[in-house]
Design an enzyme around this catalytic site. Structure first.
Site, PDB file in Angstrom:
ATOM      1  N   GLY A  26       0.847  -1.207   0.000  1.00 20.69           N
ATOM      2  CA  GLY A  26       0.000   0.000   0.000  1.00 20.69           C
ATOM      3  C   GLY A  26       0.873   1.245   0.000  1.00 20.69           C
ATOM      4  N   HIS A  27       1.865   1.267   0.903  1.00 24.58           N
ATOM      5  CA  HIS A  27       2.787   2.409   0.930  1.00 24.58           C
ATOM      6  C   HIS A  27       3.555   2.506  -0.393  1.00 24.58           C
ATOM      7  CE1 HIS A  27       2.743   1.340   5.391  1.00 24.58           C
ATOM      8  NE2 HIS A  27       2.394   2.613   5.404  1.00 24.58           N
ATOM      9  N   SER A  86      -2.358  -3.358   5.844  1.00 23.42           N
ATOM     10  CA  SER A  86      -2.168  -2.446   6.965  1.00 23.42           C
ATOM     11  C   SER A  86      -0.957  -2.937   7.744  1.00 23.42           C
ATOM     12  CB  SER A  86      -3.406  -2.491   7.875  1.00 23.42           C
ATOM     13  OG  SER A  86      -3.091  -1.957   9.153  1.00 23.42           O
TER      14      SER A  86
END
Ligand code: PAF
Length: 284
Positions: free
Chosen positions: A36-37, A185
């Site tokens: 995600g990052h 996450s």
């Protein structure tokens, strides 16, 4: 890739970059980097000349009984990932660089900070807004990249950028998911195997509500009930919130007539996870 700790060094580099007519992209993170990052980093790399990633586990956005001490940290792994993505600057300040002795200035986005995650985590968005404002002042980005997973955080920062006239563009990137739908996450690392499996209930609840929306349901109460009942069907999950709200104001809507955020938060054991989808026309 330059690895810097001092704010003054980063700001000097940013001023020089701007003076040379080059653009700056900022990806704010708390480390423990996942795909995600890296999606945010790749978007910044595509769009801007100088890519700065900040890595700072911000103590002011954690409540007293929250997970600051055990928040996952892997500086060397993060450094390698960012190097591989062609990042120009990794800014990893120590806490006293961001909050030196005597620090006492905070930013409050007064209404939004009390909604969704802000209702469950009092003070959280005060810490987020403060640190993000500081990151903006130091890095002076033309564009700043945030993940849609933290939809309430996006609303808070968008409001702060408007209210305080930050001269930058917010870029919001889509949620990245595991093959079974779980939103990536850093906190997923806390989950034991059974909770990990049960955690897919968040996305399954959103999918169930989205399917009903796609079939024509427009009542927010009906969609919210689907979120609520689906999460309640997983005995390992404890619901924190299930809301159907306007993505900018985070206020509940009665009917879904434009872009609307379906947002859920639930506890799996000691781990609190969030997820969301937007129905109606896209917000970003
Ligand atoms: O989303 C996060 O990781 C954090 O809230 C942020 C934006 C880096 C501020 O500490």
């Amino acid at each position: 890739m330059k690895v810097l700790a001092a704010a003054a060094g980063v700001q000097a580099l940013a001023l020089g970059t701007r003076a040379a007519g080059r653009s700056i992209g900022l990806v704010p993170t708390m480390g423990a980097l996942h795909e995600g990052h890296l999606g945010l980093v790749r978007a910044a790399r595509r769009d801007t000349d100088l890519v700065v990633v900040s890595l700072f586990v911000n103590p002011t956005q954690f409540g007293l009984r929250e997970d600051l001490a055990r928040y996952p940290r892997d500086f060397e792994g993060d450094r390698r990932k960012l190097q591989d993505e062609g990042v120009d600057v990794l800014w990893a300040p120590p806490t006293e660089e961001v909050y030196p002795a005597g620090y006492q200035t905070y930013i409050r986005v007064e209404e939004l900070e009390t909604r969704l995650d802000g209702a469950s985590r009092p003070g959280h968005f005060r810490g987020v807004a403060t640190v993000v404002a500081k990151l903006f002042h130091v890095v002076l980005p033309h564009r700043a990249y945030f993940g849609q997973k933290d939809a309430a955080q996006v609303a808070v920062i968008r409001r702060m950028v408007r209210d305080l006239n930050f001269p930058l563009e917010l870029v919001v990137c889509p949620i990245v998911r595991e093959p079974d739908g779980l939103a990536l996450s850093s906190r997923n690392a806390y989950l034991g195997p059974e909770d990990r499996q049960a955690a897919t209930i968040l996305y399954r609840s959103l999918q169930a509500a989205q399917a009903r929306y796609d079939q024509g349901e427009r009542s927010a109460a009906a969609l919210r009930l689907i979120l609520f009942e689906t999460i309640a069907s997983e005995p390992r999950a404890r619901l924190d919130y299930a809301e159907v709200v306007d993505p900018d104001s985070l206020l509940p809507v009665d009917q879904v007539s434009s872009a609307t955020l379906l947002a859920v938060a639930a506890w799996l054991g000691a781990t609190r996870l969030i997820d969301n989808v937007v129905v109606g026309k896209p917000v970003v």
